[in-house]
Design a protein around this motif. Structure first.
Motif, PDB file in Angstrom:
ATOM      1  N   VAL A  41     -36.657 -27.906 -10.229  1.00 19.73           N
ATOM      2  CA  VAL A  41     -38.082 -27.590 -10.102  1.00 19.73           C
ATOM      3  C   VAL A  41     -38.955 -28.676 -10.707  1.00 19.73           C
ATOM      4  CG1 VAL A  41     -39.891 -25.888 -10.594  1.00 19.73           C
ATOM      5  CG2 VAL A  41     -37.521 -25.158 -10.543  1.00 19.73           C
ATOM      6  N   GLN A  42     -40.099 -28.868 -10.082  1.00 20.19           N
ATOM      7  CA  GLN A  42     -41.211 -29.597 -10.698  1.00 20.19           C
ATOM      8  C   GLN A  42     -42.429 -28.711 -10.530  1.00 20.19           C
ATOM      9  OE1 GLN A  42     -42.324 -33.372  -8.976  1.00 20.19           O
ATOM     10  NE2 GLN A  42     -40.567 -34.366  -9.903  1.00 20.19           N
ATOM     11  N   ASP A  43     -43.239 -28.549 -11.584  1.00 25.67           N
ATOM     12  CA  ASP A  43     -44.533 -27.913 -11.349  1.00 25.67           C
ATOM     13  C   ASP A  43     -45.610 -28.652 -12.110  1.00 25.67           C
ATOM     14  OD1 ASP A  43     -44.858 -26.703 -13.992  1.00 25.67           O
ATOM     15  OD2 ASP A  43     -43.446 -25.159 -13.390  1.00 25.67           O
ATOM     16  N   GLU A  66     -31.062 -32.611  -5.611  1.00 27.75           N
ATOM     17  CA  GLU A  66     -31.815 -33.494  -6.492  1.00 27.75           C
ATOM     18  C   GLU A  66     -33.242 -33.667  -5.947  1.00 27.75           C
ATOM     19  OE1 GLU A  66     -31.327 -38.114  -8.034  1.00 27.75           O
ATOM     20  OE2 GLU A  66     -30.611 -37.533  -6.060  1.00 27.75           O
ATOM     21  N   LEU A  67     -34.229 -33.571  -6.833  1.00 25.55           N
ATOM     22  CA  LEU A  67     -35.623 -33.717  -6.395  1.00 25.55           C
ATOM     23  C   LEU A  67     -36.073 -35.152  -6.610  1.00 25.55           C
ATOM     24  CD1 LEU A  67     -37.625 -30.625  -7.732  1.00 25.55           C
ATOM     25  CD2 LEU A  67     -37.037 -31.150  -5.368  1.00 25.55           C
ATOM     26  N   LEU A  68     -36.386 -35.849  -5.528  1.00 27.16           N
ATOM     27  CA  LEU A  68     -36.934 -37.201  -5.684  1.00 27.16           C
ATOM     28  C   LEU A  68     -38.418 -37.142  -5.323  1.00 27.16           C
ATOM     29  CD1 LEU A  68     -33.994 -39.287  -4.178  1.00 27.16           C
ATOM     30  CD2 LEU A  68     -34.613 -39.057  -6.578  1.00 27.16           C
ATOM     31  N   GLU A  69     -39.181 -36.522  -6.186  1.00 27.30           N
ATOM     32  CA  GLU A  69     -40.592 -36.238  -5.905  1.00 27.30           C
ATOM     33  C   GLU A  69     -41.453 -36.686  -7.077  1.00 27.30           C
ATOM     34  OE1 GLU A  69     -41.864 -34.126  -3.143  1.00 27.30           O
ATOM     35  OE2 GLU A  69     -39.913 -34.589  -2.278  1.00 27.30           O
ATOM     36  N   ARG A  70     -42.656 -37.158  -6.777  1.00 29.61           N
ATOM     37  CA  ARG A  70     -43.655 -37.472  -7.815  1.00 29.61           C
ATOM     38  C   ARG A  70     -45.035 -37.195  -7.268  1.00 29.61           C
ATOM     39  NH1 ARG A  70     -41.451 -36.823 -12.116  1.00 29.61           N
ATOM     40  NH2 ARG A  70     -39.533 -37.983 -12.324  1.00 29.61           N
TER      41      ARG A  70
ATOM     42  N   ARG B 174     -43.938 -30.546 -15.245  1.00 34.69           N
ATOM     43  CA  ARG B 174     -42.777 -29.949 -15.909  1.00 34.69           C
ATOM     44  C   ARG B 174     -41.522 -30.213 -15.082  1.00 34.69           C
ATOM     45  NH1 ARG B 174     -43.614 -23.944 -17.959  1.00 34.69           N
ATOM     46  NH2 ARG B 174     -43.357 -23.543 -15.750  1.00 34.69           N
ATOM     47  N   THR B 271     -38.991 -42.997  -8.734  1.00 36.70           N
ATOM     48  CA  THR B 271     -38.386 -41.833  -8.095  1.00 36.70           C
ATOM     49  C   THR B 271     -38.720 -41.813  -6.603  1.00 36.70           C
ATOM     50  OG1 THR B 271     -38.702 -40.619 -10.155  1.00 36.70           O
ATOM     51  CG2 THR B 271     -38.205 -39.315  -8.201  1.00 36.70           C
ATOM     52  N   ARG B 275     -36.261 -42.278  -3.257  1.00 34.91           N
ATOM     53  CA  ARG B 275     -36.281 -41.425  -2.066  1.00 34.91           C
ATOM     54  C   ARG B 275     -36.374 -42.282  -0.800  1.00 34.91           C
ATOM     55  NH1 ARG B 275     -41.124 -37.531  -2.143  1.00 34.91           N
ATOM     56  NH2 ARG B 275     -42.246 -39.320  -1.334  1.00 34.91           N
TER      57      ARG B 275
END
Ligand code: SF4
Ligand code: SF4
Lengths: 289, 402
Positions: A41-43, A66-70, B174, B271, B275
């Motif tokens: 999770v990312q929030d 795997e989350l590759l998010e920003r 978070r 990151t 991706r």
């Protein structure tokens, strides 16, 4: 009825609301529910103006991979509109869930306020988070309850109430029919070369006058001051006291409020000796509109 | 303990676990949450640190340096304009050889104003003598603080360190963070060993005008210590992996080994770069990514090794030195110049003011490399829709618009 499945790919959720409605907390409750359900999770919240009433949104991004998010994602799978007066300010995408009394086209409308009752906007975060959780595969009621207890700062009584509300919303949304998914508008874009511009235009100076009126700060309003012109005695007090300078006077020297920029501080109501200005909740006014 | 926490909170946990003694503070968005957290822990008696709010970042850093010399393990944090306000003290503190740790939460510099991150703030400090470590994730914000103490306090090094983390994209985001056990951190770090001030040990610093040769000697010793820090990084990261199982390196190589082309990035946007690499790999484009975790000392040998045999390298600079171009590009070009078979280099500027890089940007970067025509000028990654926004706002500013 769960329609989004983070075990099959990335699920991106956005909550839209206003400062003071617990939008950041809604994101955090959903984020925590997913976290304890074992997903990545990312929030994160995004604030425009850091002020009560100003539009706020928060994102939750999740997947079992795997989350590759920003940062804010380019598209979302679930849009939750907690404050219906924002409906025309946002570009809804994916599944659309709106806090509304009326049924809406291409959207699930959930009357969160009716579940919340007297608790008011206090419990909106729990209601919005559990409504969205009900649409995501892999989150159970217990994870939502646990998340509320962890993320909401309130006394035992309020916490208990919020959990009750969340559970009813959760069960209610589970039974609703599947809404249509609104496709993301494809963005056709290409890279461009930057050309040299002379300092007269390449300096960040604001030369035009009155540009601040173009920023529609009226969208920050939770309540709207409405003038009863019959009761008004043209005393000028509200006109002088408005901190935003958005009150003009008509030919009879009675106030005309520009709702494009009135922030709803209600100073005008406070100073009016004749009780000619009344506050109306923005959500009610925009329903009539 | 695994938890969902922000980058700011993770950095604060780093300070807490390092059992810092003294934390001089001054608020600034997007850093404030770090010192708020630490203040709260101190007020609740959860940490045994003296937290003092100063009247500016300049005083904050002065106090930090002085306390580190007096034998306290010191932590502090700032951001952007605050870092610049404290600037003159950066050079002083590295000259004092005071091994404190300061977190910088990156935010683009005014003017025009922004709260979102780019790295002109932290890179302005690159010549100060501070060590510099750049976090990609919230986990790394915590880990980098611990590593920074270990490296800064290494007897070969004794230099202050900056840990950089991006505003918003890490500071307020978070993610899952593994917060290590206190006992393990105690063992990993060991105590801060500096001769405490006493009647017998009352040093004074040579701050008066010195002979140029003497000045040269001391200033160059800071460079020698930075070179020693390369070894200290190696030792500390190996030790870290043994204790906590997480591998950090001066340069992280992502899908880089068999790659023909490499992207070079730093900080949280890496990151997104990863991706893009993953996606392009699915289309059989042999591309990989190098992420610089350590920027000071600059890991030249690791870089030379990592780019050997590659056909082209695209450097993504989230910073700009007007009149020259990308700062990290210049550093990489300088490091590779004259090495055998140095690959072609191309320079790209993106992410200024927190502008999120897109697929389009990465595809373009690889295209420039593939077509083997690296521009001799940096390329600003700007799209048609970006420019439409600029035009619209410019129109309003000049003419009241609409
Ligand atoms: S509510 Fe506030 S901003 Fe709006 S008209 Fe009244 S005084 Fe002015
Ligand atoms: S303060 Fe009341 S009475 Fe006076 S001008 Fe305003 S609305 Fe009218």
């Amino acid at each position: 009825m769960a329609i989004l499945d983070p075990s099959k790919g990335i699920v991106r959720v956005v909550f839209y609301g206003r400062g003071g409605q617990g939008i950041k907390t809604a994101g955090r409750i959903l984020g925590r529910s997913l976290f304890t359900s074992g997903f990545n999770v990312q929030d994160f919240p995004i604030y425009g103006a850091e002020r009560r009433g100003a539009p706020v949104y928060s994102y939750v991004i999740t997947s079992s991979e795997e989350l590759l998010e920003r940062g804010p994602p380019e598209s979302v799978d679930l849009t939750v509109i907690v404050d219906k007066s924002l409906l025309n300010l946002v570009n809804p995408e994916g599944v659309l869930l709106v806090n509304s009394v009326f049924p809406l086209e291409n959207a699930m409308s959930v009357d969160m306020n009716s579940f919340i009752g007297k608790l008011g906007s206090y419990a909106l975060s729990a209601a919005a988070a559990s409504a969205s959780a009900a649409l995501i595969n892999g989150i159970g009621r217990n994870e939502v309850i646990e998340a509320i207890n962890k993320e909401v700062i309130a006394n035992q009584y309020l916490l208990k109430k919020e959990v009750e509300i969340a559970v009813s919303v959760f069960d209610y949304v589970k039974k609703l029919p599947t809404p249509k998914t609104i496709g993301a508008k494809p963005k056709k874009d290409e890279l461009v070369e930057l050309s040299f511009d002379g300092p007269d235009i390449s300096t960040p100076l604001i030369l035009a006058k009155g540009t601040s009126t173009l920023r529609k700060t009226g969208a920050w309003r939770l309540v709207r001051p409405v003038v009863n012109l019959e009761a008004c005695k043209a005393c000028y007090l509200c006109y002088l006291a408005c901190p935003e300078g958005v009150i003009k006077l008509n030919d009879e020297s009675k106030p005309i409020i520009s709702y494009d920029n009135c922030k709803g501080c209600m100073v005008c109501q406070e100073v009016c000796p004749f009780e000619a200005i009344k506050a109306k909740p923005e959500s009610e006014v925009s329903l009539i509109e | 303990m695994n938890d969902l926490i922000t980058g700011n909170e993770a950095a604060a946990w780093g300070a807490r676990l390092a059992k810092v003694d003294y934390v001089p503070i001054y608020p600034i968005t997007p850093q404030t949450e770090i010192v708020e957290k630490i203040s709260k822990w101190a007020a609740d008696g959860l940490i045994n640190a003296r937290v003092t709010r100063m009247e500016s970042e300049h005083s904050m850093l002065t106090a930090a340096g002085a306390a580190a010399l007096a034998g306290a393990r010191v932590f502090t944090a700032t951001s952007s304009q605050g870092l610049l306000y404290a600037f003159e003290m950066l050079y002083n503190i590295s000259g004092w050889r005071a091994p404190l740790v300061m977190v910088n939460v990156s935010r683009g510099l005014a003017s025009p104003l922004t709260l979102l991150p780019d790295h002109n703030d932290v890179l302005a400090a690159r010549d100060s003598g501070f060590l510099q470590f750049h976090a990609e994730t919230c986990q790394e914000a915590l880990d980098s603080v611990l590593l920074a103490y270990r490296i800064a306090e290494d007897s070969r090094v004794m230099l202050p360190a900056i840990v950089n983390l991006d505003g918003f994209y890490l500071s307020f985001t978070r993610e899952r963070v593994d917060v290590p056990e206190q006992k393990d951190v105690d063992d990993f770090l060991g105590p801060y060993k500096v001769k405490p001030l006493s009647k017998e040990n009352l040093p004074s610093m040579g701050i008066t005008t010195l002979d140029p040769a003497v000045y040269s000697y001391f200033r160059y010793q800071v460079h020698e210590a930075q070179k020693q820090a390369i070894k200290a990084i190696d030792d500390a990261t190996k030790r870290f992996e043994k204790f906590f199982g997480r591998k950090l390196k001066a340069i992280e190589a992502y899908m880089a080994e068999d790659a023909d082309y490499l992207l070079i990035m730093t900080d949280s946007f890496s990151t997104i770069g990863k991706r893009a690499v993953k996606r392009m790999r699915e289309e059989n484009v042999k591309v990989g990514l190098l992420r610089l975790w350590a920027l000071r000392p600059f890991p030249i040998d690791d870089l030379v090794q990592a780019v050997k045999g590659k056909r082209g390298i695209a450097v993504f600079d989230q910073d700009l030195s007007p009149g020259l171009g990308g700062i990290i590009y210049q550093e990489i070009a300088g490091a590779l110049y004259g090495t055998d078979d140095a690959p072609k280099l191309a320079s790209f500027i993106g992410g200024l003011g927190g502008k999120i890089p897109t697929d389009l940007d990465f595809e373009y970067m690889v295209k420039v490399l593939k077509e083997n025509i690296p521009p001799n000028e940096p390329h600003l990654l700007m799209s048609k829709s970006d420019m439409e926004l600029v035009k619209k706002q410019r129109e309003i500013a000049l003419r009241g618009g609409v």
